[in-house]
Design an enzyme around this catalytic site. Structure first.
Site, PDB file in Angstrom:
ATOM      1  N   LYS A  59       0.847  -1.204   0.000  1.00 16.77           N
ATOM      2  CA  LYS A  59       0.000   0.000   0.000  1.00 16.77           C
ATOM      3  C   LYS A  59       0.874   1.242   0.000  1.00 16.77           C
ATOM      4  CE  LYS A  59      -3.947   2.051   2.524  1.00 16.77           C
ATOM      5  NZ  LYS A  59      -4.866   1.902   3.679  1.00 16.77           N
ATOM      6  N   SER A 134      -9.786   2.054   2.708  1.00 16.39           N
ATOM      7  CA  SER A 134      -8.875   2.771   1.832  1.00 16.39           C
ATOM      8  C   SER A 134      -7.852   1.876   1.132  1.00 16.39           C
ATOM      9  CB  SER A 134      -8.132   3.834   2.638  1.00 16.39           C
ATOM     10  OG  SER A 134      -7.323   3.237   3.633  1.00 16.39           O
ATOM     11  N   SER A 158     -10.042  -0.283   6.939  1.00 18.90           N
ATOM     12  CA  SER A 158      -9.455  -0.176   5.599  1.00 18.90           C
ATOM     13  C   SER A 158      -8.763  -1.416   5.052  1.00 18.90           C
ATOM     14  CB  SER A 158      -8.472   0.982   5.547  1.00 18.90           C
ATOM     15  OG  SER A 158      -9.181   2.172   5.372  1.00 18.90           O
TER      16      SER A 158
HETATM   17  N1  GLN Z   1     -13.183   4.487   5.988  1.00 18.88           N
HETATM   18  C1  GLN Z   1     -12.560   4.920   7.200  1.00 18.88           C
HETATM   19  C2  GLN Z   1     -12.109   6.354   7.057  1.00 18.88           C
HETATM   20  O1  GLN Z   1     -12.389   6.932   6.076  1.00 18.88           O
HETATM   21  C3  GLN Z   1     -11.434   4.012   7.542  1.00 18.88           C
HETATM   22  C4  GLN Z   1     -10.167   4.326   6.887  1.00 18.88           C
HETATM   23  C5  GLN Z   1      -9.030   3.471   7.312  1.00 18.88           C
HETATM   24  O2  GLN Z   1      -9.206   2.453   7.975  1.00 18.88           O
HETATM   25  N2  GLN Z   1      -7.830   3.915   6.969  1.00 18.88           N
HETATM   26  O3  GLN Z   1     -11.504   6.909   7.919  1.00 18.88           O
END
Ligand code: GLN
Length: 453
Positions: A59, A134, A158
């Site tokens: 990532k 994400s 995410s």
């Molecule tokens: N969807 C969540 C956010 O927007 C989680 C993101 C994540 O776990 N990095 O913060």
């Protein structure tokens, strides 16, 4: 098959499908092929690593030496790190090969990978739907067969949510299990790096390679790392499973409910017992999370000022103007929204009403889990309320987008480990089963996931 063949196959698959899937932001081909040759020469001569010759995707918020690392932000658009994250060093020590860097929501803020500055990754099961986020690039690359292993990060879901949307296996380890050194920070008290793979066994191998204490991360834990592969016995007789009623209630779609009920039948058939329990404070999870994570993000992102890293605005009149222009031009809308929310919540006069209150609710959410784990081995439910949604469907509605995380967020707030494993399909789109364990008990999480898959 040689290691070189394996690496070439990975790049061949990327050239074949990535123009459609758009999971990769940067490729590491020359170095990967050189490393493959080097590994071939030491095959069988010394102790070969746990992931010998395995192609890995990383990532893009995990720093890689001399390999572009942007966190999908314009503000880091030209950033080439001078060191490797601890997880990258550990994968290298396990003889894995870095194939390239994977697309994500900017600074890991999002649930669909639509917030990337560079491209929108597609769900390989249906190119009109999102891969989740994400870590959407990380999940899509594994689902599309571009790499068998990838690294994601999970602050509020995410890893697990995109794994669920893409029909792959994704684990968020216990907070502190894996070093965050070299992870570009979003919300430091929640962020955790973890593996995304095609099956549970591969996942256990990858966690084995990356877990453990790191002197460079003071929040990494000094807790012995067990042999996770020993947990993959298929035996869950007598195991006690708790199902929170909030995880099958309002907001969870009927198709998801049915697939989880079917999964519970499978687990019962394997000899586990299943009881309904309650996580009474989980309904405050989303509000608590967005307050705390945005507060931490507003502090963590202060370092992107046009001086030290990446993008710098032109034609600034003085230093303050340079900061302002750089950040105005360099950050996307969602990142700005979180910085504003976090700065507001932390400002004097509001701190007690928002940040402090949210910390107190976080403790209540953690205590809900502690109580259940006095009597049960794992907590089980869906990973997400719905299968993957259409690209563009939620992008103009941040609150609907945030509600997607309702089932994953409490796990981050409590710091416990959670996995998503494939649990069937609805209209051609994968659904995920989430299995949550006690602090540092990834073994039992893997045991249940492996028996189920
Ligand atoms: N969807 C969540 C956010 O927007 C989680 C993101 C994540 O776990 N990095 O913060």
């Amino acid at each position: 098959i040689t290691v070189t063949d394996l690496v070439k196959e990975s790049y061949a698959r990327i050239s074949e499908v990535d123009s459609k899937v758009q999971a990769f932001l940067a490729l590491n081909e020359d170095r990967a092929l050189a490393q493959a040759k080097e590994l071939e020469s030491k095959l069988g001569q010394t102790d070969n690593g746990l992931l010998f010759g395995m192609p890995i995707g990383v990532k893009d918020n995990i720093v890689t030496k001399d390999l572009r690392t942007t966190a999908s932000s314009k503000i880091l658009g030209n950033f080439d790190p001078i060191y490797d994250a601890t997880v990258v060093n550990k994968l290298q020590a396990a003889d894995a090969i870095t194939i390239g860097k994977l697309n994500m929501d900017e600074f890991a803020m999002g649930s669909s990978t639509e917030n990337s500055h560079f491209q929108k990754t597609k769900n390989p099961w249906n190119l009109e739907t999102v891969p989740g986020g994400s870590s959407g690039g990380s999940a899509a690359a594994v689902a599309a067969g571009e790499v068998p292993f990838s690294l994601g990060s999970d602050t509020g879901g995410s890893i697990r949510q995109p794994a669920s949307f893409c029909g792959v296996v994704g684990l968020k380890p216990t907070y502190g299990r894996v070093s965050r050194f070299g992870l570009i920070a979003f919300a430091s008290s929640l962020d955790q790096i973890g593996p995304i793979t095609r099956n549970v066994e591969d996942n256990a191998y990858m966690l084995q390679a990356i877990a453990g204490l790191d002197p460079n991360d003071s929040t990494s834990a000094n807790v012995a790392v067990p042999d996770y592969r020993k947990a993959l016995t298929g035996d869950i007789k007598g195991l006690r499973i708790a199902v929170p009623k909030e995880y099958l209630g309002e907001g969870v779609s009927e198709e998801v409910r049915q697939s989880i009920l079917a999964a519970l039948k499978v687990l019962e058939g394997l000899g586990a017992t299943v009881d309904e329990v309650s996580l009474p404070h989980s309904k405050y999870g989303v509000a608590t999370y967005y307050l705390l994570s945005s507060s931490e993000a507003s502090a963590n992102l202060a370092r992107f000022d046009g001086i030290r890293y990446g993008y710098r605005a032109e034609n600034a009149e003085n230093l303050i103007d340079l900061y302002k222009k750089t950040r105005a031009e360099g950050f996307g809308d969602e990142v700005k929204r979180r910085i504003m929310l976090g700065t507001y919540a932390l400002s004097s006069g509001y701190y007690d009403a928002y940040y402090k209150k949210a910390q107190q609710v976080r403790t209540l959410i953690k205590q809900d889990f502690d109580q259940i784990f006095e009597q049960y081995d794992v907590v089980v439910g869906p990973t997400t309320p719905t299968p993957a949604f259409k690209i563009g469907e939620n992008i103009d509605d941040p609150l609907t987008m945030y509600a997607n995380d309702i089932l994953t967020i409490p796990v981050n707030l409590a710091g416990v480990p959670g996995i998503s494993v494939p649990a069937g399909f609805s209209k051609g789109l994968p659904l995920g089963l989430q299995i949550i364990g006690k602090h540092f008990d990834e073994s039992t999480v893997y045991r249940v996931a492996h028996a189920f898959e």
